[in-house]
Design a protein around this motif. Structure first.
Motif, PDB file in Angstrom:
ATOM      1  N   VAL A  54     -60.802 -37.200 -49.068  1.00 29.78           N
ATOM      2  CA  VAL A  54     -62.155 -37.566 -49.488  1.00 29.78           C
ATOM      3  C   VAL A  54     -63.135 -37.102 -48.409  1.00 29.78           C
ATOM      4  O   VAL A  54     -62.977 -37.459 -47.235  1.00 29.78           O
ATOM      5  N   ASP A  55     -64.132 -36.330 -48.813  1.00 29.48           N
ATOM      6  CA  ASP A  55     -65.131 -35.863 -47.836  1.00 29.48           C
ATOM      7  C   ASP A  55     -66.179 -36.960 -47.660  1.00 29.48           C
ATOM      8  O   ASP A  55     -67.253 -36.925 -48.251  1.00 29.48           O
ATOM      9  N   LEU A  56     -65.835 -37.929 -46.843  1.00 30.08           N
ATOM     10  CA  LEU A  56     -66.708 -39.083 -46.640  1.00 30.08           C
ATOM     11  C   LEU A  56     -67.966 -38.708 -45.862  1.00 30.08           C
ATOM     12  O   LEU A  56     -69.024 -39.325 -46.043  1.00 30.08           O
ATOM     13  N   HIS A  57     -67.872 -37.722 -45.009  1.00 27.01           N
ATOM     14  CA  HIS A  57     -69.064 -37.293 -44.280  1.00 27.01           C
ATOM     15  C   HIS A  57     -70.063 -36.645 -45.238  1.00 27.01           C
ATOM     16  O   HIS A  57     -71.281 -36.832 -45.090  1.00 27.01           O
ATOM     17  N   ALA A  58     -69.565 -35.930 -46.247  1.00 29.92           N
ATOM     18  CA  ALA A  58     -70.463 -35.353 -47.252  1.00 29.92           C
ATOM     19  C   ALA A  58     -71.117 -36.463 -48.074  1.00 29.92           C
ATOM     20  O   ALA A  58     -72.297 -36.370 -48.442  1.00 29.92           O
ATOM     21  N   MET A  59     -70.360 -37.523 -48.369  1.00 28.86           N
ATOM     22  CA  MET A  59     -70.932 -38.676 -49.072  1.00 28.86           C
ATOM     23  C   MET A  59     -72.090 -39.264 -48.261  1.00 28.86           C
ATOM     24  O   MET A  59     -73.174 -39.533 -48.807  1.00 28.86           O
TER      25      MET A  59
END
Length: 205
Positions: free
Chosen positions: A38-43
């Motif tokens: 999951v690209d949490l930094h992109a979120m």
């Protein structure tokens, strides 16, 4: 002559280390799997750019049901994640205020979660002006956000001293003529404030 000092917030005034947080909550192996899938930094980038905080976290959790519980921590445990305060940086902020030097915030931060952090850490409410990316609809290092700061505060670029922990944000400010300090430690920033004549040594401790 410097007429205002501009602070980033994450990793300058409060710590922002979500990987470390999840290591403590779910363990390193599960955290590695979470951040790999999951690209949490992109979120968070989307939230910082103006997306609804709770809605964007919920949407991301729906897209990744296998990690839904962990992703929802961003919404439900924000004040556990975005902490602790960095004490010496806060002392520097207060020392500048005490000397009547204008202090501004320029931070990539969501419009909805920033007030949660201000309630937790009242020092974040001490700024003379706060430029919060989520409220502005633009993020560092977009040159437009620096231009918006200049237009609002009506100070020349060379009169602004900006500290941030990310090199690309510092480079974008320097390209506009701002004076800059790449934040690595509060001690290093304190030395810069003393060297620029903004604080006496005794007030920079």
């Amino acid at each position: 002559m410097i007429q205002a000092v501009i602070f980033d917030i994450g990793n300058v005034l409060i710590e922002w280390q979500p990987e470390c947080y999840f290591d403590g909550v779910v363990g390193e192996a599960r955290r590695r799997a979470l951040f790999a899938d999951v690209d949490l930094h992109a979120m968070m980038d989307r939230i910082d750019a103006g997306a609804d905080f709770a809605g964007e976290v919920a949407r991301t959790a729906q897209v990744h049901p296998e990690f839904s519980a962990e992703i929802l921590h961003f919404r439900d445990h924000w004040t556990d994640m975005a902490q602790p305060e960095i004490p010496r940086s806060v002392r520097l902020l207060k020392a500048l205020k005490a000397r009547h030097i204008p202090v501004f915030a320029l931070s990539n931060f969501g419009a909805d979660n920033f007030p949660l952090s201000v309630a937790q850490f009242p020092s974040l409410g001490l700024f003379d002006r706060s430029y919060i990316s989520g409220a502005m609809g633009m993020r560092k290092p977009d040159p437009a956000i620096y231009a918006a700061v200049e237009a609002d505060c009506a100070l020349p670029p060379g009169a602004l001293l900006f500290t941030d922990d990310r090199g690309e944000n510092i480079a974008a400010a320097a390209a506009r003529g701002w004076q800059t300090h790449l934040f690595e430690t509060p001690e290093g920033f304190a030395q810069t404030l003393v060297a620029r004549g903004l604080l006496p040594e005794k007030d920079a401790q």
